[in-house]
Every structure is written in structure tokens, then in C-alpha cells.
Design a protein around this motif. Sequence first.
Motif, mmCIF file in Angstrom:
data_model
loop_
_atom_site.group_PDB
_atom_site.id
_atom_site.type_symbol
_atom_site.label_atom_id
_atom_site.label_comp_id
_atom_site.label_asym_id
_atom_site.label_seq_id
_atom_site.Cartn_x
_atom_site.Cartn_y
_atom_site.Cartn_z
ATOM 1 N N GLY A 200 0.846 -1.199 0.000
ATOM 2 C CA GLY A 200 0.000 0.000 0.000
ATOM 3 C C GLY A 200 0.870 1.232 0.000
ATOM 4 N N VAL A 201 0.245 2.397 -0.137
ATOM 5 C CA VAL A 201 1.007 3.645 -0.181
ATOM 6 C C VAL A 201 1.753 3.855 1.143
ATOM 7 N N ASP A 202 1.174 3.353 2.232
ATOM 8 C CA ASP A 202 1.787 3.554 3.549
ATOM 9 C C ASP A 202 2.904 2.574 3.853
ATOM 10 N N GLY A 203 3.104 1.596 2.979
ATOM 11 C CA GLY A 203 4.186 0.638 3.228
ATOM 12 C C GLY A 203 3.787 -0.772 2.850
ATOM 13 N N VAL A 204 4.631 -1.709 3.258
ATOM 14 C CA VAL A 204 4.410 -3.113 2.913
ATOM 15 C C VAL A 204 4.336 -3.920 4.207
ATOM 16 N N LEU A 205 3.244 -4.651 4.346
ATOM 17 C CA LEU A 205 3.083 -5.498 5.532
ATOM 18 C C LEU A 205 3.259 -6.957 5.111
ATOM 19 N N ALA A 206 4.202 -7.659 5.743
ATOM 20 C CA ALA A 206 4.379 -9.095 5.472
ATOM 21 C C ALA A 206 4.063 -9.864 6.749
ATOM 22 N N LEU A 207 3.255 -10.907 6.634
ATOM 23 C CA LEU A 207 2.982 -11.805 7.766
ATOM 24 C C LEU A 207 3.440 -13.196 7.360
ATOM 25 N N LEU A 208 4.469 -13.680 8.049
ATOM 26 C CA LEU A 208 5.134 -14.923 7.645
ATOM 27 C C LEU A 208 4.730 -16.065 8.570
ATOM 28 N N PRO A 209 4.514 -17.266 8.004
ATOM 29 C CA PRO A 209 4.056 -18.382 8.844
ATOM 30 C C PRO A 209 5.123 -18.850 9.816
ATOM 31 N N MET A 210 4.712 -19.106 11.046
ATOM 32 C CA MET A 210 5.617 -19.573 12.112
ATOM 33 C C MET A 210 4.966 -20.779 12.786
ATOM 34 N N PRO A 211 5.746 -21.531 13.580
ATOM 35 C CA PRO A 211 5.144 -22.668 14.288
ATOM 36 C C PRO A 211 4.048 -22.202 15.255
ATOM 37 N N ASP A 212 3.017 -23.032 15.420
ATOM 38 C CA ASP A 212 1.964 -22.721 16.399
ATOM 39 C C ASP A 212 2.573 -22.717 17.798
ATOM 40 N N THR A 213 1.979 -21.948 18.685
ATOM 41 C CA THR A 213 2.389 -21.956 20.101
ATOM 42 C C THR A 213 1.199 -22.473 20.914
ATOM 43 N N ALA A 214 1.365 -22.533 22.241
ATOM 44 C CA ALA A 214 0.267 -22.990 23.095
ATOM 45 C C ALA A 214 -0.950 -22.080 22.931
ATOM 46 N N ALA A 215 -0.695 -20.807 22.518
ATOM 47 C CA ALA A 215 -1.811 -19.859 22.370
ATOM 48 C C ALA A 215 -2.528 -20.029 21.033
ATOM 49 N N GLY A 216 -1.975 -20.839 20.114
ATOM 50 C CA GLY A 216 -2.610 -21.031 18.801
ATOM 51 C C GLY A 216 -1.683 -20.647 17.668
ATOM 52 N N PRO A 217 -2.258 -20.296 16.486
ATOM 53 C CA PRO A 217 -1.407 -19.968 15.335
ATOM 54 C C PRO A 217 -0.580 -18.701 15.576
ATOM 55 N N GLN A 218 0.607 -18.694 14.948
ATOM 56 C CA GLN A 218 1.533 -17.573 15.129
ATOM 57 C C GLN A 218 2.058 -17.124 13.760
ATOM 58 N N VAL A 219 2.202 -15.816 13.578
ATOM 59 C CA VAL A 219 2.871 -15.297 12.372
ATOM 60 C C VAL A 219 3.936 -14.288 12.806
ATOM 61 N N SER A 220 4.925 -14.085 11.928
ATOM 62 C CA SER A 220 5.951 -13.087 12.179
ATOM 63 C C SER A 220 5.673 -11.888 11.281
ATOM 64 N N MET A 221 5.750 -10.695 11.854
ATOM 65 C CA MET A 221 5.420 -9.474 11.099
ATOM 66 C C MET A 221 6.687 -8.731 10.668
ATOM 67 N N VAL A 222 6.725 -8.320 9.404
ATOM 68 C CA VAL A 222 7.712 -7.323 8.957
ATOM 69 C C VAL A 222 6.888 -6.229 8.292
ATOM 70 N N TRP A 223 6.798 -5.084 8.934
ATOM 71 C CA TRP A 223 5.984 -3.993 8.388
ATOM 72 C C TRP A 223 6.908 -2.831 8.031
ATOM 73 N N SER A 224 7.136 -2.639 6.730
ATOM 74 C CA SER A 224 7.976 -1.527 6.270
ATOM 75 C C SER A 224 7.064 -0.321 6.175
ATOM 76 N N MET A 225 7.260 0.597 7.077
ATOM 77 C CA MET A 225 6.307 1.680 7.278
ATOM 78 C C MET A 225 7.019 3.013 7.170
ATOM 79 N N ARG A 226 6.294 4.060 6.737
ATOM 80 C CA ARG A 226 6.896 5.394 6.719
ATOM 81 C C ARG A 226 7.528 5.687 8.071
ATOM 82 N N ALA A 227 8.721 6.285 8.050
ATOM 83 C CA ALA A 227 9.469 6.491 9.300
ATOM 84 C C ALA A 227 8.653 7.301 10.304
ATOM 85 N N SER A 228 7.902 8.318 9.818
ATOM 86 C CA SER A 228 7.150 9.160 10.758
ATOM 87 C C SER A 228 6.114 8.322 11.519
#
Length: 390
Positions: A200-228
Amino acid sequence: MSKNAIVVCGGGIVGLAAALGLAKSRQAVSLLAPRALVHRDTGDDYCPRVYAISPATQRYLHSLGVWELLNSARVTPVEGMAIFGDASGKVALDAWHGVQSALAWIVESSELEAVLQQAVKVYGLPWIDDKFQALGPESCITEAGRTMPAALVVGADGAQSPVRTAAGIEHRVRSYKEVGLVTHLDVERPHAKIAYQWFGVDGVLALLPMPDTAAGPQVSMVWSMRASQADELLAMSGEERNHALEHRLASVAGAQFGRFKVRRPVLGFPLTLETSDMVAPGVALVGDAAHRIHPLAGQGLNLGLGDVEQLVHTVAGRPTYRGPGDIRILRRYRRVRAEPVAAMVAATDGLHRLFASSFAPVVLTRNMGMHLVDRLPFIKRRLILAASGE
Ligand SMILES: Cc1cc2nc3c(=O)[nH]c(=O)nc-3n(C[C@H](O)[C@H](O)[C@H](O)COP(=O)(O)OP(=O)(O)OC[C@H]3O[C@@H](n4cnc5c(N)ncnc54)[C@H](O)[C@@H]3O)c2cc1C
């Protein structure tokens, strides 16, 4: 010490791999880096830094004998990708389109560092617990004042690279004025081993699959966002920040994952595009010391390990009458790396520019382009092979 001695400066993933690769191809190599033994996370604790490892990198790590040392329960294969534009554009990629078992593997940084450190130790490779300070004639000088003979100094010392500065290698930097925010998240719905990305214009959001934890499904976030915007989030107190982030995540990706819960501290990395001339007489750069790219394609480390593979191949395959730091040998290394590095810089920077524009015709074209790609299996296959480092 051999007159062909090589010193690798830097004990990150790229430096460890370079030292190991050179040792395995029978070069007289030492590692010069602070000897900080990495903590290997266990159970439901996951290292905040994770990497998408491409099939080409996976094969190289396998050839170094370290891939099989990873804890397979902590490695997640990426079997598909779903990429969304900002106006209904969408591309879906499956590993089978490219006839691969996986598009990539998500691996924690600490896992990779730990197995490389283990291999370096088993190999009996000399590891000098010190830092590079300066270059001398056919040598390098450490911060503690030790002189290490070196026909070749390999700079694997990261984006700030003291080796690059000491060698006077030309280096170009452009700030993206963005910050890459990373953390791990609990989500309500399973990821099904699919990596998701929203452009999107505000940046790029990536959610990557990770192993489930006791709390349920887990993803890893890399959000390239405007510095401000990222700075605003990072300036908040922990709870306030998590709440704000969870709210923003739900507005972009809630339809896919339901509610989000931040499960690790949020870290921020300023994003830059950096390129360099890579070599000087007696000096070669690898990894982030040589180039740094936007993380939207998750390829920085893959590119760095590609440098390592090629440098080892070029140095080990040189004629016996040439030393490892001979500029003719090092130029050969630079020549072979020029194309893949330039292609990755062009792809990541081009995609970034395409999505950074809010100009209506550009928005329309990029989303139409995504629909078109989504309907063309041949182009999809090419995309998958390119993302795989093939
Ligand atoms: C948000 C984000 C997400 C990313 N995601 C991905 C991904 O999914 N996949 C991917 O492939 N890449 C990814 N990358 C890129 C990746 O993080 C880097 O390309 C990679 O970590 C570079 O490794 P390196 O070993 O070259 O450098 P570094 O990890 O910076 O290591 C450099 C080492 O040199 C040491 N050092 C510094 N100075 C000296 C000195 N004077 N003497 C000796 N040693 C010294 C440091 O202590 C350090 O250990 C991402 C990057 C960001 C910012």
C-alpha cells in the motif's frame, strides 16, 4: 601463517558462512569477530528476527552441512504466497507452480547463527575474539592492537562496514525514509503455511508463517512503514503501542487472520538502499557490507549468502600462482555477482517505487497488473523461480 592467509571480519550469519565455506574449501582462514555465543530460543519463545530462506540458500547451507543441524520443528516451509495490492489487486503463488517443495523456509536468526557457530567450532576454525580496526600491508590490525597477516580480508562486518571504510571502497546510500517494524503475533486463524503480503502507499506489511504456540497460530510481522508513522508507534509505551499496532493490523489483515495479539517486543530497523564496488586489492565485501536492499522481498540475507558462495568458488578455483587477494581474482568475483545484485536491487527498488506512488493511474495500473499476473501461470512460474534465487 600461510602467505595465502584469509581473515573474515564479522561473525553474523554471512561472516560465519564465509569462514566455514572457505575453510571447507581448504583455504587458510581465520574469523575475526566478537565471540558472542548466541542464545538459542526454546519452547514458545521465538527469536524476534526471522529470515525467509530461499531454495538456493537452503541448498548452500545444506552443502555447508548446517541445514540439517537446524531444529526442524522451528523451521516453517512456505508453501504459498498471497500478495495484495491497495485496490483489490491480488496474486497467489503456490510452490507447485514452480515445481518446488517450498517457496522458502522461515528460520529464526538465532537458530541459523547457533548452527553456524557450532559448525565453525567443530571445524576447529581459528576464531579471534576481537574486532577489525585497520588494514596494514598484507595484514589487518585488530582493536586490541594485534596484527593478523592477511593476503585477503573479507568484510562481512555489516552495513556500517569498518573494512569497507578502511579500504576506501566506494559506497552509495539512499534512505527509504521507512522503518521495518518486526515482531511475532498470535492470530485467530491458521496461516496454512502461506506468507501474506499487503502492498500500500503507507508501506508493505508481510505476515510470515511460524510454528503454532500454546496460544494457537503464530505469524511473524515485517511492516515496512513510513518512518514518521513507525517512530510514532515506537515512541509509545509498550501496552499503548501493542494496542495501536493490533488495531492497525486488524484494519489491513483482519479479514484473513481475525484478531491479533503482539507476543514479542517490537523492533525497528531504518531501511536504506546501499550498494558498493565490492572489492579493492586484498579486500572483498560480502553481505550487508557490500549491499543493503529493501526487505519487501525478504532477500537481503539470501543475496549475502550468494556472495559467499561465489567468493568461495572464485577464491578456491583460482590458479595456484595467484594469491586470494589478487585484484584479478576479486574482480572476477565482482563480475559474477554484479548481475544478481543489480537484478535484486532493481526488483526491490522498482516494486517499492511502484507502490510508494498515490498517483491514481499508477494505482490502477499496478492493481490491474497484479490481476493479470494472477491469471498467467507462465509468469507466475518465472516469479517463483526468481524469488527462489534460481
Ligand atoms: C526488517 C528486515 C527484515 C529482513 N528480512 C529478511 C528475510 O526475510 N530474508 C533475507 O534474506 N534477508 C532479510 N533481511 C536482510 C538481512 O537482515 C541482512 O541482509 C543480513 O542480516 C545481513 O547479514 P550480515 O551478516 O551481512 O550483516 P550483520 O548481521 O549486520 O552482521 C555483521 C557482523 O559484523 C560484526 N562487526 C561489526 N563491526 C565489526 C568489526 N569492526 N570487526 C569485526 N566484526 C564486526 C557485527 O558485530 C555483526 O556480527 C531483512 C532485513 C530487515 C531490516
